[in-house]
Design an enzyme around this catalytic site. Structure first.
Site, PDB file in Angstrom:
ATOM      1  N   GLU A  24       9.240   1.110  11.314  1.00  0.00           N
ATOM      2  CA  GLU A  24       9.930   2.112  11.168  1.00  0.00           C
ATOM      3  C   GLU A  24       9.385   3.615  11.280  1.00  0.00           C
ATOM      4  OE1 GLU A  24      13.255   1.599  10.871  1.00  0.00           O
ATOM      5  OE2 GLU A  24      13.440  -0.450   9.928  1.00  0.00           O
ATOM      6  N   LYS A  64       0.733  -1.260  -0.011  1.00  0.00           N
ATOM      7  CA  LYS A  64      -0.051   0.049  -0.071  1.00  0.00           C
ATOM      8  C   LYS A  64       0.899   1.032  -0.004  1.00  0.00           C
ATOM      9  CE  LYS A  64      -1.937   2.889   1.872  1.00  0.00           C
ATOM     10  NZ  LYS A  64      -1.693   4.434   1.684  1.00  0.00           N
ATOM     11  N   GLU A 118       8.563  16.169  15.875  1.00  0.00           N
ATOM     12  CA  GLU A 118       9.143  15.802  14.531  1.00  0.00           C
ATOM     13  C   GLU A 118       8.447  16.780  13.467  1.00  0.00           C
ATOM     14  OE1 GLU A 118       7.950  12.441  12.071  1.00  0.00           O
ATOM     15  OE2 GLU A 118      10.018  12.085  11.625  1.00  0.00           O
ATOM     16  N   CYS A 178      13.539  10.650   7.056  1.00  0.00           N
ATOM     17  CA  CYS A 178      13.343  10.196   8.775  1.00  0.00           C
ATOM     18  C   CYS A 178      14.695  10.517   9.375  1.00  0.00           C
ATOM     19  CB  CYS A 178      12.744   8.914   8.616  1.00  0.00           C
ATOM     20  SG  CYS A 178      14.056   7.682   7.967  1.00  0.00           S
TER      21      CYS A 178
HETATM   22  P1  NAD Z   1       2.018   8.333   7.291  1.00  0.00           P
HETATM   23  O1  NAD Z   1       2.122   7.646   8.868  1.00  0.00           O
HETATM   24  O2  NAD Z   1       1.066   9.466   7.548  1.00  0.00           O
HETATM   25  O3  NAD Z   1       1.530   7.353   6.346  1.00  0.00           O
HETATM   26  C1  NAD Z   1       2.438   6.300   6.045  1.00  0.00           C
HETATM   27  C2  NAD Z   1       1.472   5.154   5.167  1.00  0.00           C
HETATM   28  O4  NAD Z   1       0.539   4.676   6.153  1.00  0.00           O
HETATM   29  C3  NAD Z   1       0.680   5.622   4.057  1.00  0.00           C
HETATM   30  O5  NAD Z   1       0.742   4.830   3.254  1.00  0.00           O
HETATM   31  C4  NAD Z   1      -0.713   5.921   4.936  1.00  0.00           C
HETATM   32  O6  NAD Z   1      -1.762   5.839   3.910  1.00  0.00           O
HETATM   33  C5  NAD Z   1      -0.986   4.787   5.775  1.00  0.00           C
HETATM   34  N1  NAD Z   1      -1.761   4.637   6.799  1.00  0.00           N
HETATM   35  C6  NAD Z   1      -2.105   5.914   7.480  1.00  0.00           C
HETATM   36  N2  NAD Z   1      -2.969   5.601   8.545  1.00  0.00           N
HETATM   37  C7  NAD Z   1      -3.157   4.189   8.353  1.00  0.00           C
HETATM   38  C8  NAD Z   1      -4.026   3.262   9.258  1.00  0.00           C
HETATM   39  N3  NAD Z   1      -4.802   3.810  10.193  1.00  0.00           N
HETATM   40  N4  NAD Z   1      -3.953   1.936   8.660  1.00  0.00           N
HETATM   41  C9  NAD Z   1      -3.037   1.433   7.782  1.00  0.00           C
HETATM   42  N5  NAD Z   1      -2.404   2.320   6.929  1.00  0.00           N
HETATM   43  C10 NAD Z   1      -2.269   3.630   7.301  1.00  0.00           C
HETATM   44  O7  NAD Z   1       3.282   8.851   7.034  1.00  0.00           O
HETATM   45  P2  NAD Z   1       3.842   9.749   5.911  1.00  0.00           P
HETATM   46  O8  NAD Z   1       3.493  11.030   6.155  1.00  0.00           O
HETATM   47  O9  NAD Z   1       3.422   9.005   4.543  1.00  0.00           O
HETATM   48  O10 NAD Z   1       5.473   9.808   6.087  1.00  0.00           O
HETATM   49  C11 NAD Z   1       6.239  10.669   6.962  1.00  0.00           C
HETATM   50  C12 NAD Z   1       6.680  10.001   8.338  1.00  0.00           C
HETATM   51  O11 NAD Z   1       7.323   8.512   7.998  1.00  0.00           O
HETATM   52  C13 NAD Z   1       7.638  10.683   9.122  1.00  0.00           C
HETATM   53  O12 NAD Z   1       6.858  10.494  10.480  1.00  0.00           O
HETATM   54  C14 NAD Z   1       8.808  10.042   8.994  1.00  0.00           C
HETATM   55  O13 NAD Z   1       9.664  10.056   9.964  1.00  0.00           O
HETATM   56  C15 NAD Z   1       8.249   8.598   8.916  1.00  0.00           C
HETATM   57  N6  NAD Z   1       9.349   7.910   8.281  1.00  0.00           N
HETATM   58  C16 NAD Z   1      10.242   6.935   9.028  1.00  0.00           C
HETATM   59  C17 NAD Z   1      11.165   6.190   8.461  1.00  0.00           C
HETATM   60  C18 NAD Z   1      12.113   5.246   9.421  1.00  0.00           C
HETATM   61  O14 NAD Z   1      12.667   4.615   8.532  1.00  0.00           O
HETATM   62  N7  NAD Z   1      12.300   5.106  10.469  1.00  0.00           N
HETATM   63  C19 NAD Z   1      11.394   6.289   7.010  1.00  0.00           C
HETATM   64  C20 NAD Z   1      10.746   7.301   6.463  1.00  0.00           C
HETATM   65  C21 NAD Z   1       9.805   7.958   7.063  1.00  0.00           C
HETATM   66  O1  6OD Z   2      18.377   3.848   3.476  1.00  0.00           O
HETATM   67  C1  6OD Z   2      17.499   3.124   4.026  1.00  0.00           C
HETATM   68  O2  6OD Z   2      17.560   1.747   3.916  1.00  0.00           O
HETATM   69  C2  6OD Z   2      16.529   3.705   4.856  1.00  0.00           C
HETATM   70  N1  6OD Z   2      15.659   2.874   5.142  1.00  0.00           N
HETATM   71  C3  6OD Z   2      16.529   5.111   4.690  1.00  0.00           C
HETATM   72  C4  6OD Z   2      15.345   5.997   5.272  1.00  0.00           C
HETATM   73  C5  6OD Z   2      15.113   6.911   5.314  1.00  0.00           C
HETATM   74  C6  6OD Z   2      14.044   7.674   5.950  1.00  0.00           C
HETATM   75  O3  6OD Z   2      13.544   8.630   5.426  1.00  0.00           O
END
Ligand code: NAD
Ligand code: 6OD
Length: 486
Positions: A254, A178, A390, A288
């Site tokens: 993550e 998804k 964040e 992130c």
């Molecule tokens: P988000 O949590 O809003 O959405 C992520 C995904 O989850 C989307 O596909 C969304 O449609 C889906 N989603 C939302 N609510 C849901 C539910 N109740 N059930 C199932 N699916 C659901 O995140 P975003 O805005 O797309 O991304 C930004 C966030 O992601 C930031 O907080 C960032 O730090 C985090 N992030 C973390 C990492 C990591 O590796 N730790 C990497 C990249 C991004």
């Molecule tokens: O480099 C990667 O494997 C990884 N998971 C990066 C994540 C970046 C977050 O925005």
């Protein structure tokens, strides 16, 4: 008008209910196309196809054959590099240099690394003498978990999706992806690649839509999903963990971060500023692992503030294919509003705005894009929301510190625990401090340097579990023990 269809059992399918939603280009707000939202029937069909594929050809082929197919996937992504590049850039607005050096190459590399890992992976074995003087040999066997739901964010769409799909398929699972509602294109395109190289139908499926009451929730609540891997906001992670509790399904999480950089006075200033420019502002701060809190030892504090100000102001906003562009827009109007609300809060809470703080002046044809200025603040207490929350935008707060203990206290006083970057030439201090910071990932004198064999993941509210190399197998396989007496 471009249409983004669901990819189910090897075929592109429209939304049966006719429900579609817009995909807009964040550079200028123009309409890229319409996305077909998967309802419950499409999600059920995707999960059923993934379940059936487990016992079809995919479930029967050897690891070697599976790896050959995944190698072909990686080659085909590289052969269609420009298609993936155009699709990712249209969805995200990120500069060409970034997408072509980071997002797309990593999309392919994420298949190759896990081919190498699975081919050389071993399991434990133990010999013991039994009370009657005979021998018992125990050995571990790793088996696929089954159908994996892959829920992805929008900031590095192909990279973060294949970071999960690569190991999931290498381990013999099937997936239902998804993608984020903001970035449907590259996950959809990957379906063409799967078909072109002969990955059996049902192994890779894509359903489009939102979270609650839409494809995300239908998928994570589906009883035939055997594991859920998620990258996104911590708040969403909590909702998904609740869904996963039903049926006791394992999760890999993550999540968000509020990452610090710690700059000691003996650092190599050029390396430090070059790296901070990237960690604070690259991808418009939507990484992130990005830095939103910078702590600088007092003797060089003013110097670092001035140097980073200069670098923030050198982040020229513009169109992705303009070679002068250093920064793109944020992902959407909605996210622009969120980031700007923090810019407003910083002013209200008494920050000194060193640079930025608003929307850049863009030419008329880009005015409708979701632009925000790279921004630096100083002067706020540690309780200010731009230091605790964040933001996920191109911004940071810079504070001075006087001792290791003081800075460790500040860095660790945050609910997140994803990443840190430390800058010093004293290798003893660097390692001492690194080991006392409560995060999953620390870089010393660098940032976002990746060796895909190493563990990746966050502590505290930044996640559960580790991905990368052999660590991914903890989630994507079930470890069984066999004991034989002879
Ligand atoms: P988000 O949590 O809003 O959405 C992520 C995904 O989850 C989307 O596909 C969304 O449609 C889906 N989603 C939302 N609510 C849901 C539910 N109740 N059930 C199932 N699916 C659901 O995140 P975003 O805005 O797309 O991304 C930004 C966030 O992601 C930031 O907080 C960032 O730090 C985090 N992030 C973390 C990492 C990591 O590796 N730790 C990497 C990249 C991004
Ligand atoms: O480099 C990667 O494997 C990884 N998971 C990066 C994540 C970046 C977050 O925005």
């Amino acid at each position: 008008m471009k249409e983004f269809l669901n990819f189910i059992n090897g075929q592109y399918v429209k939304s049966a209910s006719g429900s579609t939603f817009e995909n807009r280009n964040p550079v200028n707000g123009s309409l890229i196309g319409m996305i077909h939202e998967a309802g419950k029937p499409e999600v059920d069909a995707a999960v059923a196809a993934a379940k059936a594929a487990l016992t079809g050809d995919w479930g029967r082929i050897s690891v070697t054959e599976r790896c050959k197919l995944l190698d072909a996937v990686a080659l085909e992504i590289n052969r269609r590099f420009d298609d993936f590049l155009q699709a990712e850039i249209a969805d995200t607005g990120k500069p060409h240099h970034l997408a072509s050096h980071v997002d797309i190459p990593r999309g392919a590399a994420n298949f190759q690394i896990f081919i190498d890992t699975i081919k050389s992976a071993s399991t434990e074995s133990f010999n013991m003498t039994t009370p009657d003087g005979r021998t018992a040999l125990s050995y571990g066997v790793r088996v696929p978990r089954g159908v994996i739901a892959v829920i992805c964010p929008w900031n590095l769409p192909l990279l973060l999706m294949t970071w999960k799909v690569g190991p999931a398929l290498a381990c013999g699972n099937t997936v239902v992806v998804k993608p984020s509602e903001e970035t449907p294109a590259t996950a959809t395109l990957l379906g063409e690649v799967m078909n072109a190289v002969g990955v059996p139908k049902g192994v890779y499926n894509v359903v489009h839509g939102f979270g609650p009451g839409s494809a995300g929730e239908f998928l994570t609540r589906h009883p035939d999903v055997n594991g859920i891997t998620f990258t996104g906001e911590t708040r969403t992670g909590e909702a998904i963990m609740k869904a996963a509790a039903e049926g006791i399904r394992p999760v890999s999480m993550e999540l968000g971060g509020k990452n610090a950089a710690v700059v000691f006075a003996d650092c190599d200033l050029k390396v430090t500023i070059d790296t901070l420019q990237r960690s604070c502002f690259e991808n418009a701060g939507q990484v992130c692992l990005g830095t939103e809190r910078v702590y600088v030892e007092r003797p060089i504090y003013e110097q670092v503030v001035a140097a980073l100000k200069e670098r923030a102001e050198a982040m020229t906003p513009g169109e992705p294919f303009d070679p002068a562009t250093r920064i793109g827009p944020v992902i959407s109007k909605e996210h622009q509003v969120k980031v700007l609300s923090y810019y407003q809060k910083a002013r209200e809470q008494g920050a000194t705005v060193v640079t930025g703080g608003g929307v850049p002046d863009m030419p008329p044809h880009l005015k409708d894009g979701s632009w925000v200025q790279p921004t630096i603040w100083t002067g706020l207490p540690e309780t200010a929301s731009v230091i605790t929350d964040e933001i996920f935008g191109p911004c940071c707060h810079i504070s001075p510190f006087d001792s290791e203990e003081e800075v460790l206290g500040k860095v660790n006083a945050n609910r997140y625990g994803l990443a840190t970057a430390i800058f010093t030439q004293d290798i003893g201090r660097a390692n001492r401090v690194a080991q006392r910071i409560h995060v999953g990932l620390t870089w010393i004198n660098c940032w976002f340097l990746r060796d895909l064999r190493t563990s990746f993941g966050g502590s505290k509210a930044s996640g559960i579990g580790r991905e990368g190399g052999i660590h991914s197998f903890e989630f994507y396989t079930d470890l069984r023990n066999v004991m034989v007496k002879f």
